[in-house]
Scaffold this motif. Structure first.
Motif, PDB file in Angstrom:
ATOM      1  N   GLY A  63       0.789  -1.218   0.000  1.00 45.19           N
ATOM      2  CA  GLY A  63       0.000   0.000   0.000  1.00 45.19           C
ATOM      3  C   GLY A  63       0.825   1.274   0.000  1.00 45.19           C
ATOM      4  N   ARG A  64       2.150   1.129  -0.033  1.00 44.87           N
ATOM      5  CA  ARG A  64       2.998   2.320  -0.042  1.00 44.87           C
ATOM      6  C   ARG A  64       2.966   3.039  -1.385  1.00 44.87           C
ATOM      7  NH1 ARG A  64       6.231  -1.296   3.068  1.00 44.87           N
ATOM      8  NH2 ARG A  64       7.426  -1.933   1.218  1.00 44.87           N
ATOM      9  N   ARG A  65       2.483   2.348  -2.426  1.00 43.11           N
ATOM     10  CA  ARG A  65       2.440   2.925  -3.764  1.00 43.11           C
ATOM     11  C   ARG A  65       1.174   2.433  -4.461  1.00 43.11           C
ATOM     12  NH1 ARG A  65       6.975   2.172  -8.646  1.00 43.11           N
ATOM     13  NH2 ARG A  65       5.961   3.641 -10.074  1.00 43.11           N
ATOM     14  N   PRO A  66       0.495   3.286  -5.221  1.00 44.03           N
ATOM     15  CA  PRO A  66      -0.655   2.816  -5.996  1.00 44.03           C
ATOM     16  C   PRO A  66      -0.222   1.816  -7.067  1.00 44.03           C
ATOM     17  CG  PRO A  66      -0.611   5.215  -5.871  1.00 44.03           C
ATOM     18  CD  PRO A  66       0.712   4.735  -5.367  1.00 44.03           C
ATOM     19  N   TYR A  67      -1.182   1.044  -7.554  1.00 47.36           N
ATOM     20  CA  TYR A  67      -0.881   0.045  -8.578  1.00 47.36           C
ATOM     21  C   TYR A  67      -0.367   0.709  -9.854  1.00 47.36           C
ATOM     22  CZ  TYR A  67      -1.317  -3.556 -12.086  1.00 47.36           C
ATOM     23  OH  TYR A  67      -1.025  -4.429 -13.098  1.00 47.36           O
ATOM     24  N   VAL A  68       0.708   0.164 -10.402  1.00 47.09           N
ATOM     25  CA  VAL A  68       1.161   0.451 -11.767  1.00 47.09           C
ATOM     26  C   VAL A  68       1.477  -0.888 -12.409  1.00 47.09           C
ATOM     27  CG1 VAL A  68       2.070   2.753 -11.238  1.00 47.09           C
ATOM     28  CG2 VAL A  68       3.584   0.756 -11.091  1.00 47.09           C
ATOM     29  N   ARG A  69       1.353  -0.959 -13.719  1.00 47.69           N
ATOM     30  CA  ARG A  69       1.564  -2.232 -14.407  1.00 47.69           C
ATOM     31  C   ARG A  69       3.026  -2.643 -14.382  1.00 47.69           C
ATOM     32  NH1 ARG A  69       0.070   1.336 -18.613  1.00 47.69           N
ATOM     33  NH2 ARG A  69      -2.061   0.529 -18.417  1.00 47.69           N
ATOM     34  N   LEU A  73       7.167  -1.080 -13.753  1.00 47.01           N
ATOM     35  CA  LEU A  73       8.126  -1.532 -12.744  1.00 47.01           C
ATOM     36  C   LEU A  73       9.389  -2.086 -13.396  1.00 47.01           C
ATOM     37  CD1 LEU A  73       5.816  -3.292 -10.114  1.00 47.01           C
ATOM     38  CD2 LEU A  73       6.650  -0.925 -10.140  1.00 47.01           C
ATOM     39  N   HIS A  74       9.229  -2.881 -14.437  1.00 46.96           N
ATOM     40  CA  HIS A  74      10.408  -3.438 -15.116  1.00 46.96           C
ATOM     41  C   HIS A  74      11.316  -2.331 -15.634  1.00 46.96           C
ATOM     42  CE1 HIS A  74       8.842  -7.772 -16.098  1.00 46.96           C
ATOM     43  NE2 HIS A  74       9.597  -7.754 -15.024  1.00 46.96           N
ATOM     44  N   ARG A  75      10.743  -1.283 -16.197  1.00 40.95           N
ATOM     45  CA  ARG A  75      11.587  -0.208 -16.737  1.00 40.95           C
ATOM     46  C   ARG A  75      12.286   0.553 -15.613  1.00 40.95           C
ATOM     47  NH1 ARG A  75      12.831   4.697 -18.680  1.00 40.95           N
ATOM     48  NH2 ARG A  75      13.311   4.885 -20.917  1.00 40.95           N
ATOM     49  N   GLY A 130       2.413 -10.213 -14.831  1.00 41.71           N
ATOM     50  CA  GLY A 130       2.608  -9.456 -16.058  1.00 41.71           C
ATOM     51  C   GLY A 130       1.334  -8.753 -16.489  1.00 41.71           C
ATOM     52  N   ASN A 131       1.472  -7.573 -17.078  1.00 43.03           N
ATOM     53  CA  ASN A 131       0.311  -6.810 -17.521  1.00 43.03           C
ATOM     54  C   ASN A 131      -0.277  -7.393 -18.809  1.00 43.03           C
ATOM     55  OD1 ASN A 131       3.009  -5.225 -17.914  1.00 43.03           O
ATOM     56  ND2 ASN A 131       1.790  -4.741 -19.739  1.00 43.03           N
ATOM     57  N   ALA A 148      -8.241 -16.575 -22.295  1.00 38.09           N
ATOM     58  CA  ALA A 148      -8.427 -15.230 -21.745  1.00 38.09           C
ATOM     59  C   ALA A 148      -7.104 -14.784 -21.161  1.00 38.09           C
ATOM     60  CB  ALA A 148      -9.514 -15.234 -20.660  1.00 38.09           C
ATOM     61  N   ILE A 149      -6.977 -13.497 -20.883  1.00 34.43           N
ATOM     62  CA  ILE A 149      -5.813 -12.956 -20.188  1.00 34.43           C
ATOM     63  C   ILE A 149      -6.284 -12.464 -18.822  1.00 34.43           C
ATOM     64  CG2 ILE A 149      -3.960 -11.251 -20.165  1.00 34.43           C
ATOM     65  CD1 ILE A 149      -3.629 -13.277 -22.396  1.00 34.43           C
ATOM     66  N   LEU A 150      -5.817 -13.133 -17.774  1.00 30.19           N
ATOM     67  CA  LEU A 150      -6.174 -12.765 -16.414  1.00 30.19           C
ATOM     68  C   LEU A 150      -4.893 -12.484 -15.630  1.00 30.19           C
ATOM     69  CD1 LEU A 150      -8.891 -15.504 -15.814  1.00 30.19           C
ATOM     70  CD2 LEU A 150      -9.246 -13.128 -16.503  1.00 30.19           C
ATOM     71  N   GLY A 151      -5.045 -11.924 -14.440  1.00 30.70           N
ATOM     72  CA  GLY A 151      -3.866 -11.674 -13.615  1.00 30.70           C
ATOM     73  C   GLY A 151      -3.868 -10.302 -12.989  1.00 30.70           C
ATOM     74  N   ALA A 152      -2.680  -9.805 -12.710  1.00 29.01           N
ATOM     75  CA  ALA A 152      -2.502  -8.621 -11.871  1.00 29.01           C
ATOM     76  C   ALA A 152      -3.219  -7.386 -12.402  1.00 29.01           C
ATOM     77  CB  ALA A 152      -1.008  -8.338 -11.708  1.00 29.01           C
ATOM     78  N   GLU A 153      -3.055  -7.105 -13.690  1.00 27.52           N
ATOM     79  CA  GLU A 153      -3.641  -5.859 -14.188  1.00 27.52           C
ATOM     80  C   GLU A 153      -5.165  -5.917 -14.194  1.00 27.52           C
ATOM     81  OE1 GLU A 153      -2.889  -2.444 -17.558  1.00 27.52           O
ATOM     82  OE2 GLU A 153      -2.338  -4.501 -18.066  1.00 27.52           O
ATOM     83  N   VAL A 154      -5.722  -7.101 -14.339  1.00 23.87           N
ATOM     84  CA  VAL A 154      -7.179  -7.238 -14.334  1.00 23.87           C
ATOM     85  C   VAL A 154      -7.745  -6.868 -12.968  1.00 23.87           C
ATOM     86  CG1 VAL A 154      -9.102  -8.843 -14.652  1.00 23.87           C
ATOM     87  CG2 VAL A 154      -7.074  -9.016 -16.131  1.00 23.87           C
ATOM     88  N   VAL A 155      -7.084  -7.312 -11.904  1.00 25.83           N
ATOM     89  CA  VAL A 155      -7.581  -7.036 -10.547  1.00 25.83           C
ATOM     90  C   VAL A 155      -6.812  -5.900  -9.863  1.00 25.83           C
ATOM     91  CG1 VAL A 155      -8.329  -9.416 -10.321  1.00 25.83           C
ATOM     92  CG2 VAL A 155      -6.105  -8.769  -9.405  1.00 25.83           C
ATOM     93  N   ARG A 156      -5.786  -5.378 -10.541  1.00 25.00           N
ATOM     94  CA  ARG A 156      -4.982  -4.258 -10.048  1.00 25.00           C
ATOM     95  C   ARG A 156      -4.357  -4.565  -8.684  1.00 25.00           C
ATOM     96  NH1 ARG A 156      -5.250  -0.284 -13.471  1.00 25.00           N
ATOM     97  NH2 ARG A 156      -4.429   1.317 -12.063  1.00 25.00           N
ATOM     98  N   ALA A 157      -3.746  -5.742  -8.631  1.00 28.86           N
ATOM     99  CA  ALA A 157      -3.009  -6.174  -7.438  1.00 28.86           C
ATOM    100  C   ALA A 157      -2.019  -7.239  -7.877  1.00 28.86           C
ATOM    101  CB  ALA A 157      -3.955  -6.735  -6.388  1.00 28.86           C
TER     102      ALA A 157
END
Length: 241
Positions: A63-69, A73-75, A130-131, A148-157
């Motif tokens: 929670g120290r930072r809002p979600y980013v894809r 982070l990789h860059r 992965g986004n 389908a593509i599911l995962g972190a970016e779909v749920v933003r966590a």
């Protein structure tokens, strides 16, 4: 233990489980390093870059930072690694291009044929940190036949946050035990099991190179423990036929 016939969908950790991230990143980094730091080993560079992965996500999980894809982070992690390695003079365009290494990873030899087998009976999708664009690019290049593509970016966590697993169950309209997480990482599976998902451990003993020390064996009695994805497909076929 879950009855295999209860499973209706399989979701997959991708980095390390379905694709060989280390070899792919090293391959993409080699030409860059030849121009900017020919004394550095491409595999060591890949390992250093990957070590920034979990700490960067923890900033968001905590929670120290809002979600980013993950591409972001990789860059950011890449820029840190370049600075730490004393690499200067790389243009933004070169950094952007190297960051796309994660979009161009090769599957393990068993991944595509096994996924095609599993797709005939089950919904299959990535459950990756992965986004979406990263997963789509990788799938198109590698021939990964996701439904389908599911995962972190779909749920933003980011995994292993509980909502990644619970919200994916809800998205697919399943009971938790009807969804099986397939992963080469005991920690990922443990987080999924706590939410009631079925689990399958795939041994990937060279994900981190020839001297890998982690995830060489199952640390719990997962519903399936297999040496590759073809073995998982065969076990599921045998349990249903």
């Amino acid at each position: 233990m879950t009855k295999p016939t209860e499973i209706k969908a399989l979701v997959f950790d991708v980095f390390g489980t379905v694709v060989d991230w280390r070899s792919g990143v090293a391959r993409e980094a080699a030409a860059f390093l030849q121009r900017h730091a020919p004394h550095l080993d491409a595999f060591e560079f890949a390992d250093i870059w990957r070590r920034e992965y979990s700490p960067a996500m923890e900033e968001i999980r905590s929670g120290r930072r809002p979600y980013v894809r993950l591409d972001v982070l990789h860059r950011e992690n890449l820029v840190k690694v370049l600075k730490r390695s004393g690499i200067t003079g790389a243009t933004d365009a070169e950094i952007d291009e190297l960051n796309l290494a994660w979009h161009r990873l090769d599957p393990w030899p068993d991944s595509v044929p096994a996924l095609n087998r599993l797709k005939r009976r089950f919904i299959i999708a990535p459950l990756s940190n992965g986004n979406i664009r990263l997963m789509v690019d990788m799938a198109k290049r590698a021939g990964l036949p996701w439904d389908a593509i599911l995962g972190a970016e779909v749920v933003r966590a980011y995994k292993p946050s509980p909502q990644v697993y619970s919200e994916t169950v809800d998205i697919l309209g399943l009971a938790p035990a009807e969804l099986c997480l397939v992963a080469a990482h005991n920690g990922d599976l443990a987080a999924a099991r706590r939410l009631g998902l079925s689990t399958a451990f795939v041994v990937r003993p060279t994900e981190h190179g020839p001297d890998q020390k982690t995830d060489l064996n199952a640390q719990q009695a997962w519903d399936f423990v297999v040496d590759d994805l073809n073995e998982l497909a065969s076990q599921l076929d045998a349990s249903i036929d």
